[in-house]
Design a protein around this motif. Sequence first.
Motif, PDB file in Angstrom:
ATOM      1  N   PHE A 150       0.829  -1.203   0.000  1.00  0.00           N
ATOM      2  CA  PHE A 150       0.000   0.000   0.000  1.00  0.00           C
ATOM      3  C   PHE A 150       0.866   1.256   0.000  1.00  0.00           C
ATOM      4  O   PHE A 150       0.575   2.221  -0.711  1.00  0.00           O
ATOM      5  CB  PHE A 150      -0.942   0.005   1.200  1.00  0.00           C
ATOM      6  CG  PHE A 150      -1.590   1.339   1.438  1.00  0.00           C
ATOM      7  CD1 PHE A 150      -2.349   1.948   0.451  1.00  0.00           C
ATOM      8  CD2 PHE A 150      -1.430   2.008   2.646  1.00  0.00           C
ATOM      9  CE1 PHE A 150      -2.940   3.194   0.663  1.00  0.00           C
ATOM     10  CE2 PHE A 150      -2.006   3.243   2.861  1.00  0.00           C
ATOM     11  CZ  PHE A 150      -2.769   3.843   1.872  1.00  0.00           C
ATOM     12  N   TYR A 151       1.955   1.252   0.762  1.00  0.00           N
ATOM     13  CA  TYR A 151       2.816   2.438   0.776  1.00  0.00           C
ATOM     14  C   TYR A 151       3.486   2.638  -0.579  1.00  0.00           C
ATOM     15  O   TYR A 151       3.669   3.779  -1.030  1.00  0.00           O
ATOM     16  CB  TYR A 151       3.855   2.326   1.890  1.00  0.00           C
ATOM     17  CG  TYR A 151       3.222   2.269   3.264  1.00  0.00           C
ATOM     18  CD1 TYR A 151       2.150   3.098   3.583  1.00  0.00           C
ATOM     19  CD2 TYR A 151       3.678   1.376   4.234  1.00  0.00           C
ATOM     20  CE1 TYR A 151       1.552   3.041   4.823  1.00  0.00           C
ATOM     21  CE2 TYR A 151       3.083   1.318   5.483  1.00  0.00           C
ATOM     22  CZ  TYR A 151       2.015   2.145   5.773  1.00  0.00           C
ATOM     23  OH  TYR A 151       1.419   2.081   7.010  1.00  0.00           O
ATOM     24  N   MET A 152       3.832   1.556  -1.249  1.00  0.00           N
ATOM     25  CA  MET A 152       4.357   1.690  -2.604  1.00  0.00           C
ATOM     26  C   MET A 152       3.262   2.207  -3.538  1.00  0.00           C
ATOM     27  O   MET A 152       3.520   3.014  -4.435  1.00  0.00           O
ATOM     28  CB  MET A 152       4.883   0.346  -3.113  1.00  0.00           C
ATOM     29  CG  MET A 152       6.095  -0.179  -2.350  1.00  0.00           C
ATOM     30  SD  MET A 152       7.540   0.917  -2.373  1.00  0.00           S
ATOM     31  CE  MET A 152       7.381   1.713  -0.746  1.00  0.00           C
ATOM     32  N   ALA A 153       2.028   1.764  -3.327  1.00  0.00           N
ATOM     33  CA  ALA A 153       0.912   2.260  -4.135  1.00  0.00           C
ATOM     34  C   ALA A 153       0.757   3.765  -3.959  1.00  0.00           C
ATOM     35  O   ALA A 153       0.501   4.499  -4.930  1.00  0.00           O
ATOM     36  CB  ALA A 153      -0.377   1.536  -3.741  1.00  0.00           C
ATOM     37  N   ARG A 154       0.908   4.250  -2.740  1.00  0.00           N
ATOM     38  CA  ARG A 154       0.809   5.692  -2.500  1.00  0.00           C
ATOM     39  C   ARG A 154       1.908   6.440  -3.251  1.00  0.00           C
ATOM     40  O   ARG A 154       1.660   7.512  -3.830  1.00  0.00           O
ATOM     41  CB  ARG A 154       0.901   5.996  -1.004  1.00  0.00           C
ATOM     42  CG  ARG A 154      -0.299   5.546  -0.199  1.00  0.00           C
ATOM     43  CD  ARG A 154      -0.362   6.196   1.153  1.00  0.00           C
ATOM     44  NE  ARG A 154      -0.562   7.651   1.034  1.00  0.00           N
ATOM     45  CZ  ARG A 154      -0.787   8.442   2.082  1.00  0.00           C
ATOM     46  NH1 ARG A 154      -0.816   7.949   3.299  1.00  0.00           N
ATOM     47  NH2 ARG A 154      -0.971   9.742   1.915  1.00  0.00           N
ATOM     48  N   ALA A 155       3.108   5.889  -3.234  1.00  0.00           N
ATOM     49  CA  ALA A 155       4.203   6.533  -3.954  1.00  0.00           C
ATOM     50  C   ALA A 155       3.947   6.532  -5.456  1.00  0.00           C
ATOM     51  O   ALA A 155       4.155   7.541  -6.142  1.00  0.00           O
ATOM     52  CB  ALA A 155       5.527   5.822  -3.630  1.00  0.00           C
TER      53      ALA A 155
END
Length: 289
Positions: A45-50
């Motif tokens: 999810f944090y990679m998705a945000r990036a």
Amino acid sequence: MSEIAHEIVSQPACWARAAEVAITVRAELPQPGDRVAVVGCGTSFYMARAVAALREAHGGGETDAFPASEFPIGRSYDRIVAISRSGTTTEVVQLLERLDGVPRAVVTADAASPAAALAETSIVLDFADERSVVQTRFATSALAMFRAHLGEDLGLAIEDAERALTEPSDPTRFEHVVFLGHGWTVGIAEEAALKLREASQTYSEAYPAMEYRHGPVSLADARSLVWIVGSPDPTVADDVRSTGAAVRVATLDPMAELVLIHRMAVGLAEAKGLDPDHPPHLSRSVLLP
């Protein structure tokens, strides 16, 4: 050497391969103007945000990011992209099942996973798969692939990552670590804090840089390290220093800064006598009944 330490060292080579993959799957990833949602759980999810912030910054089109469990069913998108190392995470699989009729792409390390079977497009980064429960190289390789797809040259990032693997690190004097980001590096900051919590059970937080002064800075003191991965305002660092906290302002590409943070997490874990490959209460994939 722990599995995670080996995987951290392999990241520059994995990023180079991810950039090559981006060329071969160009037509299968979101195209300019597409309205896109990127989903994942935890690190993904944090990679998705990036990815979402980067795509919008590059003019690729409106892009949202959601934890798979929080996806707004009924909202219209041209394409859904799911990031899942194992391809088995229950929330991701259930979401893909519910999105029949919407073009779906999955970025995974396992071509035979349930998530891959539910998507029209599977982008398999099996060279970045990991034995450690804690994700490092798969997540950054997925992000590297998207950066290359958006037209970025990863040469400097790879060079900086090589430097990050040799830079001295002594993290053991800090009890509290905060990561600050801006734009796409908010996702990097959130992932950095998660890595310290997972691998070394260190009290760590993450915020958009300009939000830190709106309350969270009250916890900063001489036992704190505040790591600024990205900020639109250099005075944030000055204000943090006034609390007595140590400050690092990023000098490397943000993904290379994350490599430094990975090394920090392992160093802290080893100093505490912990196993960074197998944190308590965690598994490689969350499987729900």
